[in-house]
Design a protein around this motif. Sequence first.
Motif, PDB file in Angstrom:
ATOM      1  N   ALA A  25      10.938   5.503  -6.928  1.00 48.42           N
ATOM      2  CA  ALA A  25       9.631   5.121  -7.148  1.00 48.42           C
ATOM      3  C   ALA A  25       8.828   3.941  -6.508  1.00 48.42           C
ATOM      4  O   ALA A  25       9.871   3.210  -5.792  1.00 48.42           O
ATOM      5  CB  ALA A  25       9.520   4.536  -8.803  1.00 48.42           C
ATOM      6  N   PRO A  26       7.582   3.812  -6.396  1.00 49.83           N
ATOM      7  CA  PRO A  26       7.058   2.581  -5.754  1.00 49.83           C
ATOM      8  C   PRO A  26       7.782   1.128  -6.402  1.00 49.83           C
ATOM      9  O   PRO A  26       8.241   1.261  -7.486  1.00 49.83           O
ATOM     10  CB  PRO A  26       5.586   2.612  -6.077  1.00 49.83           C
ATOM     11  CG  PRO A  26       5.277   4.105  -6.190  1.00 49.83           C
ATOM     12  CD  PRO A  26       6.665   4.449  -6.985  1.00 49.83           C
ATOM     13  N   THR A  27       8.040   0.236  -5.528  1.00 49.01           N
ATOM     14  CA  THR A  27       8.514  -1.198  -6.031  1.00 49.01           C
ATOM     15  C   THR A  27       7.607  -1.763  -7.093  1.00 49.01           C
ATOM     16  O   THR A  27       8.082  -2.541  -7.922  1.00 49.01           O
ATOM     17  CB  THR A  27       8.662  -1.934  -4.824  1.00 49.01           C
ATOM     18  OG1 THR A  27       7.476  -2.542  -4.195  1.00 49.01           O
ATOM     19  CG2 THR A  27       9.627  -1.345  -3.770  1.00 49.01           C
ATOM     20  N   ARG A  28       6.303  -1.416  -7.181  1.00 48.44           N
ATOM     21  CA  ARG A  28       5.473  -1.932  -8.079  1.00 48.44           C
ATOM     22  C   ARG A  28       4.495  -0.869  -8.430  1.00 48.44           C
ATOM     23  O   ARG A  28       4.281   0.155  -7.571  1.00 48.44           O
ATOM     24  CB  ARG A  28       4.747  -3.367  -7.442  1.00 48.44           C
ATOM     25  CG  ARG A  28       3.806  -3.227  -6.354  1.00 48.44           C
ATOM     26  CD  ARG A  28       3.064  -4.400  -5.801  1.00 48.44           C
ATOM     27  NE  ARG A  28       2.228  -4.334  -4.778  1.00 48.44           N
ATOM     28  CZ  ARG A  28       1.353  -5.225  -4.196  1.00 48.44           C
ATOM     29  NH1 ARG A  28       1.337  -6.340  -5.086  1.00 48.44           N
ATOM     30  NH2 ARG A  28       0.735  -5.032  -3.189  1.00 48.44           N
ATOM     31  N   ARG A  29       3.385  -1.174  -9.310  1.00 43.11           N
ATOM     32  CA  ARG A  29       2.382  -0.603  -9.482  1.00 43.11           C
ATOM     33  C   ARG A  29       1.138  -0.884  -8.153  1.00 43.11           C
ATOM     34  O   ARG A  29       0.986  -2.044  -8.165  1.00 43.11           O
ATOM     35  CB  ARG A  29       1.691  -0.784 -10.751  1.00 43.11           C
ATOM     36  CG  ARG A  29       0.196   0.079 -10.986  1.00 43.11           C
ATOM     37  CD  ARG A  29      -0.588  -0.348 -12.377  1.00 43.11           C
ATOM     38  NE  ARG A  29      -1.536   0.344 -12.606  1.00 43.11           N
ATOM     39  CZ  ARG A  29      -2.541   0.248 -12.247  1.00 43.11           C
ATOM     40  NH1 ARG A  29      -3.024  -0.532 -11.190  1.00 43.11           N
ATOM     41  NH2 ARG A  29      -3.757   1.136 -12.394  1.00 43.11           N
ATOM     42  N   ILE A  30       1.365   0.287  -7.447  1.00 42.64           N
ATOM     43  CA  ILE A  30       0.589  -0.084  -5.868  1.00 42.64           C
ATOM     44  C   ILE A  30      -0.851  -0.253  -6.396  1.00 42.64           C
ATOM     45  O   ILE A  30      -1.634   0.429  -6.996  1.00 42.64           O
ATOM     46  CB  ILE A  30       0.732   1.029  -5.075  1.00 42.64           C
ATOM     47  CG1 ILE A  30       2.107   1.252  -4.458  1.00 42.64           C
ATOM     48  CG2 ILE A  30      -0.058   0.916  -3.961  1.00 42.64           C
ATOM     49  CD1 ILE A  30       2.501   2.453  -3.903  1.00 42.64           C
ATOM     50  N   THR A  37      -0.232  10.893 -10.275  1.00 37.35           N
ATOM     51  CA  THR A  37       0.716  11.774 -10.671  1.00 37.35           C
ATOM     52  C   THR A  37       1.973  11.775  -9.954  1.00 37.35           C
ATOM     53  O   THR A  37       2.905  11.746 -10.304  1.00 37.35           O
ATOM     54  CB  THR A  37       0.074  12.922 -11.004  1.00 37.35           C
ATOM     55  OG1 THR A  37      -0.976  13.084 -12.008  1.00 37.35           O
ATOM     56  CG2 THR A  37       1.300  13.959 -11.512  1.00 37.35           C
ATOM     57  N   ARG A  38       1.657  11.897  -8.551  1.00 35.35           N
ATOM     58  CA  ARG A  38       2.882  11.910  -7.495  1.00 35.35           C
ATOM     59  C   ARG A  38       3.513  10.684  -7.614  1.00 35.35           C
ATOM     60  O   ARG A  38       4.831  10.384  -7.441  1.00 35.35           O
ATOM     61  CB  ARG A  38       2.364  12.307  -6.174  1.00 35.35           C
ATOM     62  CG  ARG A  38       3.389  12.212  -5.227  1.00 35.35           C
ATOM     63  CD  ARG A  38       4.485  13.347  -5.326  1.00 35.35           C
ATOM     64  NE  ARG A  38       4.025  14.506  -5.581  1.00 35.35           N
ATOM     65  CZ  ARG A  38       4.542  15.474  -5.943  1.00 35.35           C
ATOM     66  NH1 ARG A  38       5.716  15.730  -6.322  1.00 35.35           N
ATOM     67  NH2 ARG A  38       3.827  16.852  -6.152  1.00 35.35           N
ATOM     68  N   TRP A  39       2.840   9.216  -7.618  1.00 35.78           N
ATOM     69  CA  TRP A  39       3.659   8.055  -7.658  1.00 35.78           C
ATOM     70  C   TRP A  39       4.705   8.063  -8.952  1.00 35.78           C
ATOM     71  O   TRP A  39       5.509   7.568  -8.794  1.00 35.78           O
ATOM     72  CB  TRP A  39       2.815   7.104  -7.920  1.00 35.78           C
ATOM     73  CG  TRP A  39       2.081   6.516  -6.547  1.00 35.78           C
ATOM     74  CD1 TRP A  39       2.472   6.772  -5.565  1.00 35.78           C
ATOM     75  CD2 TRP A  39       0.946   5.623  -6.330  1.00 35.78           C
ATOM     76  NE1 TRP A  39       1.943   6.259  -4.404  1.00 35.78           N
ATOM     77  CE2 TRP A  39       0.776   5.545  -5.015  1.00 35.78           C
ATOM     78  CE3 TRP A  39      -0.206   5.388  -7.437  1.00 35.78           C
ATOM     79  CZ2 TRP A  39      -0.139   4.700  -4.598  1.00 35.78           C
ATOM     80  CZ3 TRP A  39      -1.283   4.559  -6.739  1.00 35.78           C
ATOM     81  CH2 TRP A  39      -1.309   4.374  -5.200  1.00 35.78           C
ATOM     82  N   ALA A  40       4.250   8.536 -10.184  1.00 36.24           N
ATOM     83  CA  ALA A  40       5.226   8.835 -11.115  1.00 36.24           C
ATOM     84  C   ALA A  40       6.303   9.971 -11.036  1.00 36.24           C
ATOM     85  O   ALA A  40       7.287   9.618 -12.024  1.00 36.24           O
ATOM     86  CB  ALA A  40       4.218   9.059 -12.442  1.00 36.24           C
ATOM     87  N   LYS A  41       6.473  10.576 -10.099  1.00 38.38           N
ATOM     88  CA  LYS A  41       7.283  11.429  -9.908  1.00 38.38           C
ATOM     89  C   LYS A  41       8.313  11.091  -8.703  1.00 38.38           C
ATOM     90  O   LYS A  41       9.495  11.559  -8.662  1.00 38.38           O
ATOM     91  CB  LYS A  41       6.505  13.018  -9.555  1.00 38.38           C
ATOM     92  CG  LYS A  41       5.904  13.586 -10.431  1.00 38.38           C
ATOM     93  CD  LYS A  41       5.562  15.117 -10.077  1.00 38.38           C
ATOM     94  CE  LYS A  41       4.460  15.747 -11.145  1.00 38.38           C
ATOM     95  NZ  LYS A  41       4.161  16.871 -10.615  1.00 38.38           N
ATOM     96  N   LEU A  42       7.829  10.280  -7.949  1.00 35.72           N
ATOM     97  CA  LEU A  42       8.750  10.032  -6.514  1.00 35.72           C
ATOM     98  C   LEU A  42       9.856   9.522  -6.829  1.00 35.72           C
ATOM     99  O   LEU A  42      10.160   8.497  -8.046  1.00 35.72           O
ATOM    100  CB  LEU A  42       7.885   8.996  -5.632  1.00 35.72           C
ATOM    101  CG  LEU A  42       6.871   9.803  -4.956  1.00 35.72           C
ATOM    102  CD1 LEU A  42       5.917   8.745  -4.352  1.00 35.72           C
ATOM    103  CD2 LEU A  42       7.155  10.873  -4.045  1.00 35.72           C
ATOM    104  N   ASN A  43      11.106   9.822  -6.246  1.00 32.02           N
ATOM    105  CA  ASN A  43      12.355   8.845  -6.200  1.00 32.02           C
ATOM    106  C   ASN A  43      12.844   8.686  -4.762  1.00 32.02           C
ATOM    107  O   ASN A  43      12.968   9.517  -3.906  1.00 32.02           O
ATOM    108  CB  ASN A  43      13.138  10.079  -6.833  1.00 32.02           C
ATOM    109  CG  ASN A  43      14.651   9.312  -7.093  1.00 32.02           C
ATOM    110  OD1 ASN A  43      14.934   8.076  -7.319  1.00 32.02           O
ATOM    111  ND2 ASN A  43      15.615  10.046  -7.234  1.00 32.02           N
TER     112      ASN A  43
END
Length: 265
Positions: free
Chosen positions: A156-161, A148-154
């Motif tokens: 975002a991760p450079t890829r689906r980790i 959930t946090r990965w979807a909120k971060l700005n």
Amino acid sequence: MPLLDTPVRFGVQIQPQHSTYAQIRDAVLRMEELGVDILFNWDHFYPLSGDPDGLHFESWTMLAAWAEQTERVEFGALVNCNSYRNADLQADMARTIDHISAKGGTGRFIFGTGAGWFERDYDEYGYEFGTPGSRLRDLEQGLARIETRWAKLNPAPTRRIPVLIGGKGEQKTLRLVARHADIWHSFVGHEELPHKLDVIAKWGETEQRDLSQLVISNELQGRDAAFADALFDGGVRLYTLGMSGPDFDYDLVQRWLDWRDAKNA
């Protein structure tokens, strides 16, 4: 469960014990130059073998340094301990290391995680040890929060980790593998492997998740090529080799790289 038939990859777990950081840093450079695909450390606070109070370094700060130091290899912990850090913080740390490692492209970080087990870490650093069941429940809740946090971060991760989960417990751990993992890592032998894969497949049906891209990973320490061949026949495509310094056996690494290359020829 259909098994993913991809090229064999070879990773080395540089165990962060009994070596100076300079020796570990040099080993990282040498492993990348040799052609290792993935580098791992582990998330503990004390050595797991040898002198229990010997030299030892912390996992995540080291991984951030590897992100900057390396150019090609993927890397991560084998495995992170969910108990030691707030789940949302883990997500943010992973995202940041992902960006550090990207260098103009996509990141190379693999989020390997588990429920924790080494009681001394908990006792010495003031964490509640709990029970295997409570630690697995915490991991279950933590993984949901991390995603959930990965979807909120700005940003975002450079890829689906990629998420790596280690373990073989059929009622809880393998269900978490079916729900979250891109890589399943274990130490099970080739005789036990088909049964464990059947369990994962059944959990995949329960979780309604397509597991056709799940990478099967296993350990090579103390094993020979015949054993690795049998694991390959069972679907293993990522092999790891745990190794402590200060005298890293680069000849052994090269032999396994040659085995990998022969499989991929």
